[in-house]
Scaffold this motif. Sequence first.
Motif, PDB file in Angstrom:
ATOM      1  N   LEU A 229       0.853  -1.180   0.000  1.00 38.00           N
ATOM      2  CA  LEU A 229       0.000   0.000   0.000  1.00 38.00           C
ATOM      3  C   LEU A 229       0.892   1.233   0.000  1.00 38.00           C
ATOM      4  O   LEU A 229       1.680   1.449   0.923  1.00 38.00           O
ATOM      5  N   LEU A 230       0.787   2.031  -1.060  1.00 37.47           N
ATOM      6  CA  LEU A 230       1.595   3.237  -1.215  1.00 37.47           C
ATOM      7  C   LEU A 230       0.783   4.431  -0.737  1.00 37.47           C
ATOM      8  O   LEU A 230      -0.306   4.695  -1.252  1.00 37.47           O
ATOM      9  N   LEU A 231       1.330   5.143   0.241  1.00 39.46           N
ATOM     10  CA  LEU A 231       0.635   6.266   0.853  1.00 39.46           C
ATOM     11  C   LEU A 231       1.398   7.555   0.599  1.00 39.46           C
ATOM     12  O   LEU A 231       2.611   7.535   0.376  1.00 39.46           O
ATOM     13  N   GLY A 232       0.707   8.662   0.654  1.00 41.31           N
ATOM     14  CA  GLY A 232       1.360   9.951   0.472  1.00 41.31           C
ATOM     15  C   GLY A 232       0.403  10.963  -0.118  1.00 41.31           C
ATOM     16  O   GLY A 232      -0.656  10.610  -0.652  1.00 41.31           O
ATOM     17  N   GLU A 233       0.795  12.215  -0.033  1.00 42.40           N
ATOM     18  CA  GLU A 233      -0.027  13.277  -0.585  1.00 42.40           C
ATOM     19  C   GLU A 233      -0.132  13.138  -2.099  1.00 42.40           C
ATOM     20  O   GLU A 233       0.666  12.445  -2.738  1.00 42.40           O
ATOM     21  N   THR A 234      -1.105  13.814  -2.652  1.00 43.24           N
ATOM     22  CA  THR A 234      -1.268  13.779  -4.100  1.00 43.24           C
ATOM     23  C   THR A 234      -0.046  14.378  -4.782  1.00 43.24           C
ATOM     24  O   THR A 234       0.518  15.385  -4.334  1.00 43.24           O
ATOM     25  N   ALA A 342      -1.312  -1.036  -4.411  1.00 44.10           N
ATOM     26  CA  ALA A 342      -2.402  -0.071  -4.303  1.00 44.10           C
ATOM     27  C   ALA A 342      -1.867   1.242  -3.763  1.00 44.10           C
ATOM     28  O   ALA A 342      -0.880   1.274  -3.021  1.00 44.10           O
ATOM     29  N   ALA A 343      -2.517   2.326  -4.138  1.00 42.77           N
ATOM     30  CA  ALA A 343      -2.081   3.651  -3.692  1.00 42.77           C
ATOM     31  C   ALA A 343      -3.294   4.495  -3.354  1.00 42.77           C
ATOM     32  O   ALA A 343      -4.376   4.333  -3.947  1.00 42.77           O
ATOM     33  N   THR A 344      -3.117   5.398  -2.399  1.00 39.27           N
ATOM     34  CA  THR A 344      -4.178   6.325  -2.036  1.00 39.27           C
ATOM     35  C   THR A 344      -3.593   7.498  -1.270  1.00 39.27           C
ATOM     36  O   THR A 344      -2.557   7.369  -0.619  1.00 39.27           O
ATOM     37  N   HIS A 345      -4.244   8.666  -1.398  1.00 37.99           N
ATOM     38  CA  HIS A 345      -3.906   9.804  -0.548  1.00 37.99           C
ATOM     39  C   HIS A 345      -4.983  10.007   0.512  1.00 37.99           C
ATOM     40  O   HIS A 345      -4.887  10.902   1.345  1.00 37.99           O
ATOM     41  N   VAL A 346      -6.012   9.111   0.490  1.00 37.13           N
ATOM     42  CA  VAL A 346      -7.115   9.178   1.452  1.00 37.13           C
ATOM     43  C   VAL A 346      -6.673   8.557   2.769  1.00 37.13           C
ATOM     44  O   VAL A 346      -5.923   7.579   2.787  1.00 37.13           O
ATOM     45  N   ASP A 347      -7.132   9.091   3.879  1.00 39.79           N
ATOM     46  CA  ASP A 347      -6.909   8.502   5.201  1.00 39.79           C
ATOM     47  C   ASP A 347      -7.843   7.298   5.333  1.00 39.79           C
ATOM     48  O   ASP A 347      -9.036   7.442   5.613  1.00 39.79           O
ATOM     49  N   LEU A 348      -7.311   6.110   5.099  1.00 36.44           N
ATOM     50  CA  LEU A 348      -8.150   4.914   5.086  1.00 36.44           C
ATOM     51  C   LEU A 348      -8.702   4.585   6.465  1.00 36.44           C
ATOM     52  O   LEU A 348      -9.791   4.008   6.580  1.00 36.44           O
ATOM     53  N   GLN A 349      -7.971   4.923   7.518  1.00 34.11           N
ATOM     54  CA  GLN A 349      -8.491   4.683   8.867  1.00 34.11           C
ATOM     55  C   GLN A 349      -9.757   5.499   9.095  1.00 34.11           C
ATOM     56  O   GLN A 349     -10.740   5.003   9.665  1.00 34.11           O
ATOM     57  N   GLN A 350      -9.747   6.732   8.636  1.00 34.13           N
ATOM     58  CA  GLN A 350     -10.936   7.569   8.747  1.00 34.13           C
ATOM     59  C   GLN A 350     -12.048   7.034   7.861  1.00 34.13           C
ATOM     60  O   GLN A 350     -13.223   7.043   8.244  1.00 34.13           O
ATOM     61  N   ALA A 351     -11.685   6.551   6.662  1.00 32.81           N
ATOM     62  CA  ALA A 351     -12.692   5.986   5.767  1.00 32.81           C
ATOM     63  C   ALA A 351     -13.324   4.742   6.355  1.00 32.81           C
ATOM     64  O   ALA A 351     -14.527   4.499   6.180  1.00 32.81           O
ATOM     65  N   TYR A 363      -6.645  -4.304   5.816  1.00 34.48           N
ATOM     66  CA  TYR A 363      -5.581  -5.118   6.393  1.00 34.48           C
ATOM     67  C   TYR A 363      -4.929  -6.016   5.343  1.00 34.48           C
ATOM     68  O   TYR A 363      -3.751  -6.354   5.445  1.00 34.48           O
ATOM     69  N   ARG A 364      -5.709  -6.399   4.326  1.00 30.71           N
ATOM     70  CA  ARG A 364      -5.143  -7.226   3.259  1.00 30.71           C
ATOM     71  C   ARG A 364      -4.194  -6.407   2.384  1.00 30.71           C
ATOM     72  O   ARG A 364      -3.149  -6.904   1.944  1.00 30.71           O
ATOM     73  N   LEU A 365      -4.536  -5.145   2.146  1.00 31.62           N
ATOM     74  CA  LEU A 365      -3.705  -4.306   1.275  1.00 31.62           C
ATOM     75  C   LEU A 365      -2.498  -3.720   1.997  1.00 31.62           C
ATOM     76  O   LEU A 365      -1.453  -3.485   1.382  1.00 31.62           O
ATOM     77  N   SER A 366      -2.635  -3.471   3.289  1.00 35.35           N
ATOM     78  CA  SER A 366      -1.595  -2.725   4.010  1.00 35.35           C
ATOM     79  C   SER A 366      -0.624  -3.631   4.752  1.00 35.35           C
ATOM     80  O   SER A 366      -0.119  -3.262   5.812  1.00 35.35           O
ATOM     81  N   VAL A 367      -0.372  -4.825   4.212  1.00 34.05           N
ATOM     82  CA  VAL A 367       0.621  -5.714   4.826  1.00 34.05           C
ATOM     83  C   VAL A 367       1.968  -5.019   4.896  1.00 34.05           C
ATOM     84  O   VAL A 367       2.710  -5.128   5.880  1.00 34.05           O
ATOM     85  N   PHE A 368       2.297  -4.279   3.839  1.00 33.91           N
ATOM     86  CA  PHE A 368       3.596  -3.612   3.770  1.00 33.91           C
ATOM     87  C   PHE A 368       3.380  -2.199   3.226  1.00 33.91           C
ATOM     88  O   PHE A 368       3.478  -1.968   2.025  1.00 33.91           O
ATOM     89  N   PRO A 369       3.083  -1.231   4.099  1.00 34.64           N
ATOM     90  CA  PRO A 369       2.856   0.133   3.615  1.00 34.64           C
ATOM     91  C   PRO A 369       4.166   0.874   3.350  1.00 34.64           C
ATOM     92  O   PRO A 369       5.166   0.668   4.032  1.00 34.64           O
ATOM     93  N   LEU A 370       4.158   1.692   2.314  1.00 32.31           N
ATOM     94  CA  LEU A 370       5.281   2.573   1.994  1.00 32.31           C
ATOM     95  C   LEU A 370       4.739   3.990   1.867  1.00 32.31           C
ATOM     96  O   LEU A 370       3.828   4.235   1.072  1.00 32.31           O
TER      97      LEU A 370
END
Length: 532
Positions: A229-234, A342-351, A363-370
């Motif tokens: 799961l790739l995280l970060g601002e747009t 997968a990638a998102t700039h959305v706060d998935l915890q809030q979603a 939890y399936r997507l965020s096994v290894f977040p970057l």
Amino acid sequence: MADDIVAVTRTGPLRDARDLIELATSEEAVGELLRRGLDWLTRVVRFDLATLFLLREGKLVSVAARGPLASEKVRRHELKLTDFPTLGQALETRRARAFTQEDHAHGDGDPFDGVLDLPPGHSCMVVPLCAGERCYGLLTLDRTECETYPQAVVDLVEVYGQMLATSLQQAEQKSTFEVLHRREHEHARLLESQLGGDEVGVLETSRSPAVRELALRGRQVAETDTPVLLLGETGTGKERLARAVHRWSARAEGPFVTLNCAAIPAGLLESELFGHVKGAFTGATRDRAGRFQMAHGGTLFLDEVGELPVELQAKLLRALQEKTFEPVGSDRTVRSDARILAATHVDLQQAIAQRRFREDLYYRLSVFPLRLPPLRERLEDLPQLCAFLLAELAKRTGRRGMKVTADGIARLAAYDWPGNIRELANALERATILSRKPELGAESFDLPLRTPGTKAEPLPPSPLPEGAVPTLEEVQRQHILRVLALTQGRIYGPGGAAALLGLKPSTLQSRMKKLGIARLEQYVARIPQEES
């Protein structure tokens, strides 16, 4: 005739044909195919020498030989077709022929004259190797006995010659297909590089410790099939990082397929992901593969996965867990071996708290977040990123040789970049369009110094009375102070004031002391110990 034909079973030729076809479509080289073709001849007909000649630029070139008379000299033997019209005739008629004693006496002469001492009238047979519209060469059989091969033997060996030629044709077609496949693959890689850039080099040569650590972790997870799961601002470059992970992985030779979940209407997303069959809905005039099938053996990148409709998330979860799914309108289960990024700039915890995103899918997507840092946290990469993005722009606009000057870099460093690397690329493209010269200085960038809500540190007031003409030393002093303010007081390292001014840090410090810039703590951030 009984002495000439070796006993074979009825299924022998069929088994030999099957073996040759399998060999022609395997990874074995053509040389191995020819060797095997001669080996099975020993089970069909008696000979003292069997020689395979291939056509090359008007010559028959020996490539393989079997039998008691086979030697290195035979294997290097060459024949000009113009010197042996009867061999050319055999290729034209595509029929095998046994030579008689009269043929040897009044014909072209023996093809092995000067190579072998064969008696006049010895057993000799020529078999053309032709398939489709192509003749590949000849097979010759020789015996020291002075008698002619019976016609039944000639007919049988002619069938084997056709089988061998067909196998050569398939091997050639397979080789041609592999060459075309490699060319297409290289062309696709070139297009991918032009569209996505050399993201691997940019990440691993970053001057930011955080980005280099990110690249190291990306390489580690690339060796597995674990979802990332790739995280970060747009605009921080999540797709570039995804492409880098794909290139670092064992699936690098496979397809890299992308799907922006926010760019496809909700009603069409399921079909885009899993495909559909003809008649599944209005407009489905034919079967269509989805992105999961396209990414089989490679990587599927789901951008903006946080925008995926809740009703589709359960089907995506099953595809991730079981690697199976059903296309829209079908009850047939399809299997796909695709690695998911997968990638998102959305706060998935809030979603998740708002019931817009399934917790089990998260939890399936965020096994290894970057997590990619925003550009404002890696300003030391500005010179490298500018050079990289300008090189990309040159491929599209043709404006080559463009570069950002030290003043230009300082101007860019004074901005917060809410749109990150994407906004930087837009600013550079706008500057290259407007600039009439290859150097992009501070005046080339129309950017606010700070985003709303923040303000830059003010420069110290000039000690000169109003209207006075400044000295050269005062101009230097004000310029150094302005650069220090733009770099937020950073002197050392890439993007620091010394680099922007083109000076050594020690030289800059000496000049600052000479110009009376002594209270560095007012303008200069403290330098980390490892940079001193």
